[in-house]
Every structure is written in structure tokens, then in C-alpha cells.
Design an enzyme around this catalytic site. Structure first.
Site, short mmCIF file in Angstrom:
data_model
loop_
_atom_site.label_atom_id
_atom_site.label_comp_id
_atom_site.label_asym_id
_atom_site.label_seq_id
_atom_site.Cartn_x
_atom_site.Cartn_y
_atom_site.Cartn_z
N ARG A 5 0.84 -1.21 0.00
CA ARG A 5 0.00 0.00 0.00
C ARG A 5 0.87 1.25 0.00
O ARG A 5 0.54 2.25 -0.63
CB ARG A 5 -0.96 -0.02 1.19
N LYS A 61 -2.65 6.39 1.35
CA LYS A 61 -2.47 6.85 2.73
C LYS A 61 -1.56 8.08 2.77
O LYS A 61 -0.43 8.03 3.26
CB LYS A 61 -1.93 5.70 3.58
N GLU A 107 -16.38 5.77 4.71
CA GLU A 107 -15.60 5.30 5.87
C GLU A 107 -15.46 6.44 6.86
O GLU A 107 -16.00 7.53 6.63
CB GLU A 107 -14.22 4.80 5.41
N1 PLP Z 1 -9.27 4.01 6.59
C1 PLP Z 1 -8.47 5.01 6.96
C2 PLP Z 1 -8.81 6.38 6.51
C3 PLP Z 1 -7.34 4.75 7.75
O1 PLP Z 1 -6.54 5.74 8.13
C4 PLP Z 1 -7.06 3.43 8.15
C5 PLP Z 1 -5.87 3.12 8.92
O2 PLP Z 1 -4.89 2.67 8.45
C6 PLP Z 1 -7.94 2.43 7.74
C7 PLP Z 1 -9.02 2.74 6.98
C8 PLP Z 1 -7.69 1.00 8.14
O3 PLP Z 1 -6.70 0.42 7.38
P1 PLP Z 1 -5.86 -0.80 7.93
O4 PLP Z 1 -6.82 -1.86 8.29
O5 PLP Z 1 -4.99 -1.18 6.80
O6 PLP Z 1 -5.10 -0.29 9.11
C1 COI Z 2 -4.08 2.91 11.53
O1 COI Z 2 -5.09 2.29 11.88
O2 COI Z 2 -2.97 2.39 11.52
C2 COI Z 2 -4.15 4.29 11.08
O3 COI Z 2 -3.24 4.70 10.43
C3 COI Z 2 -5.27 5.13 11.46
C4 COI Z 2 -4.84 6.37 12.14
C5 COI Z 2 -6.00 7.29 12.15
C6 COI Z 2 -4.34 6.11 13.52
#
Ligand code: PLP
Ligand code: COI
Length: 341
Positions: A82, A184, A220
Site C-alpha cells: 500500500r 495513505k 468510511e
Molecule cells: N481508513 C483510513 C482512513 C485509515 O486511516 C485506516 C488506517 O490505516 C484504515 C481505513 C484502516 O486500514 P488498515 O486496516 O490497513 O489499518
Molecule cells: C491505523 O489504523 O494504523 C491508522 O493509520 C489510522 C490512524 C488514524 C491512527
């Protein structure tokens, strides 16, 4: 091994400076060999591209102590990929998957005493990030970059642990069609700060964003994806090109179908449908799965039947199975668990 002197059971989601972090510098078109350092400070030009034009991106993943005392990480290769996708979108150099995973392993090993013991509910959060470092004043990408990973022990992201959350449907947008919502980028979070402060002031835990083109479909929250459970136990999650492809959400869909035999569906979910669901939860590395009890749509309070005191039963099954996989009590799918030490 002696653990650090931390009250593991009472950690919130905050920054605690740990011993070592990883740094690699990109200059003259290539990355250096990288190193661990005890120095947590970064010195750079006042005109650094990251400071002027926010050329920065990040990742988030966790290391855990398993029931049998090993230290492991959950799917770091997915975070590496990612970050590659994000860097392509932001005109930043690629840090290879192999080097990303190797850097994760190095940082966790060097901070092993900061990995919370099994059973505390806490974990070691890893924050890989990259930024454009040299002075840039005309709008263009930097030439020099830094890739870093630091580690910090964390507890639950939301205060109150597993108490169901109250979300509000946001009037402000997070991501534009053809924008950067699917990667991200730090900028996605900068623009959400006004809205999260406002939500907290109004008594909500988070903002639930809608698709910005039509304000019709659920997307989301500021820091997590959302899943819904239908009254006949189907796991449903929004399909959109402007949400972040959460590794937790993608893992949960696999857990739902392969471990729990549940039907899953990724599709557009309209705001009008929320009232028909049985349960909802926010999912992400930081959020793990945090149950949602109420979603407020411009004054209309929609309470999920699962209530405001505990996680819904299907959400709980998903949570327990995912945690079991991460903690080594349930066999993980091939490649999901990276052994550290
Ligand atoms: N959506 C957003 C906007 C986020 O910042 C995060 C955090 O990483 C997620 C979703 C969840 O992603 P992940 O499950 O890869 O941590
Ligand atoms: C995560 O879940 O790792 C994120 O980056 C989300 C952040 C808002 C803490």
C-alpha cells in the site's frame, strides 16, 4: 527479556518514545542501506517539500506477543504494497517490499522490550512514513526523501475500549473522486482535523463520510473502514474507489467467509439502508474492530439493534477470530503472520 516499565493495561493510543527507529535516506536517485538510530529528532530545511506542500505518506501496523511468547507482526507485506501504491500517487520513490518488511523486523527486534506482553490487550504500533526533505518552493516533488519507521506501545484507539461508538454523518468530505482517498497520504488526515475536533465537541466519536460526488453512499470514517452485519448475518462493506483499502477489512472478509462461513458482500451502501442493519463496526489497525452503536444523520439517531453497551454477536465472532489469528491461538492463513523473534 526485561520488559519496559509501562502500565500495559492502561495504555491509550499515544506516542511513547521507544529505543530505536529505522531511517533510510534517498539521494541522487537511490536509497542508502538504512540503519537503526536512537535519535528521534529530524532536522531539515524550513523549505522542505513536506513542510510546504505536504509531500508525506504513512502506514500503520502492529506487533504482538503471541500466547506462546513469540513476537509477530500482522501482514507487513500488505502495508509495504500500500505504501508503494501511495508513493506512486504522490510522486515519491518506491521503498521495496523486501526492504520495508526487513525494516519492520529490525525495528521490532530492537524494541522487543516495548512489545506488550500477551494478554494485556496492548500492542506495539509501528509507524512507517516517508517525506520529501529538500527545499522546494515552486510546486513540484522533492528530490530527496527519508523513509522511517518508529514504534510506540498502544492500547485502544477509542477511549472506553469496546464501548459502542456514536458516529455522525459528515457534511464535509474526506476524499474527492479521482483524488487521494484510496492512498495513505498525510494530506487526507490534515483536512479531517477540523471535522474531528468539531465531531468531538458535538459529542460524537467519529465522522462517517459519504461519497463526495452525491452524498448518498457510506464510505468510511477518518481513520477506519466500516462493516455492517445484516439481520441475516451477512457481512457487508462499502465498495468505493475513494476509500482506503483497509488491510483489516480485507482480512476480516476472508475470516468471515473462510473461518465463520458467513456470506460477504462489497457493494455501494446507501445512507437510507443503515437503519436495516443489525450491527456495525469500524475496522483498522488502530481501531481493530470497534463496535458502532449509533449513527446520527442530521438529527435522526439511528440505533443499531446491537445496542450501546456491547459488541454485536457477529462482530464479536469476527473480532475474536481475527485476534486469535494475530495472537497465535487460531491458525493463520498462509503468509499472514510475520515471525519476528
Ligand atoms: N481508513 C483510513 C482512513 C485509515 O486511516 C485506516 C488506517 O490505516 C484504515 C481505513 C484502516 O486500514 P488498515 O486496516 O490497513 O489499518
Ligand atoms: C491505523 O489504523 O494504523 C491508522 O493509520 C489510522 C490512524 C488514524 C491512527
Amino acid at each position: 527479556m526485561m520488559k519496559a516499565d509501562v502500565d500495559w493495561g492502561n495504555l491509550g493510543f499515544g506516542y511513547v518514545k521507544t529505543d530505536e527507529r529505522y531511517v533510510s535516506e534517498y539521494k541522487d536517485g537511490k536509497w542508502d542501506e538504512g540503519r537503526l538510530t536512537g535519535d528521534s529528532e529530524i532536522v531539515m530545511s524550513e523549505c522542505a517539500c513536506v513542510l510546504q506542500y505536504a509531500q508525506t505518506c504513512f502506514e500503520g501496523l502492529k506487533a504482538y506477543t503471541t500466547e506462546d511468547g513469540r513476537i509477530v507482526c500482522f501482514r507487513p507485506d500488505m502495508n509495504a504494497q500500500r505504501m508503494i501504491d501511495t508513493c506512486e500517487r504522490l510522486k515519491m520513490p518506491i521503498f521495496s517490499k523486501e526492504r520495508f518488511v526487513d525494516a519492520v523486523v529490525q525495528v521490532v527486534r530492537a524494541n522487543a522490550k516495548w512489545v506488550p506482553p500477551y494478554g494485556t490487550g496492548a500492542s506495539l504500533y509501528l509507524r512507517p512514513f516517508m517525506f520529501g526533505k529538500n527545499p522546494v518552493i515552486g510546486v513540484k516533488p522533492a528530490n530527496d526523501f527519508e523513509f522511517r519507521i518508529f514504534a510506540t506501545p498502544v492500547g485502544p484507539y477509542f477511549k472506553g475500549g469496546v464501548k459502542p461508538l456514536k458516529l455522525r454523518i459528515s457534511d464535509l468530505d474526506r476524499a474527492a473522486p479521482h483524488g487521494t482517498g484510496h492512498v495513505k497520504a498525510g494530506l487526507n488526515y490534515a483536512m479531517s482535523l477540523y471535522n474531528i475536533v468539531d465531531a468531538h465537541e458535538q459529542g460524537y466519536d467519529e465522522n462517517l463520510y459519504l461519497d463526495s460526488a452525491t452524498h448518498t453512499y457510506v464510505e468510511e470514517t477518518g481513520g477506519a473502514n466500516i462493516i455492517f452485519i445484516t439481520k441475516d448475518n451477512k457481512v457487508v462493506t462499502p465498495k468505493s474507489s475513494t476509500i482506503l483499502p483497509s488491510i483489516t477489512r480485507r482480512s476480516l472478509l476472508e475470516v468471515a467467509s473462510k473461518y465463520l462461513g458467513l456470506e460477504t458482500e462489497e457493494r455501494e451502501i446507501s445512507v437510507d439502508e443503515i437503519k436495516d442493519f443489525a450491527e456495525a463496526g469500524l475496522c483498522g489497525t488502530a481501531a481493530v474492530i470497534s463496535p458502532v452503536g449509533c449513527i446520527v444523520n442530521h438529527g435522526e439517531e439511528i440505533y443499531l439493534p446491537s445496542g450501546m453497551t456491547e459488541m454485536g454477536p457477529v462482530t464479536k465472532k469476527l473480532y475474536d477470530t481475527l485476534r486469535g489469528i494475530q495472537m497465535g491461538t487460531i491458525e493463520a492463513p498462509e503468509g499472514w503472520i510475520q515471525e519476528i523473534c
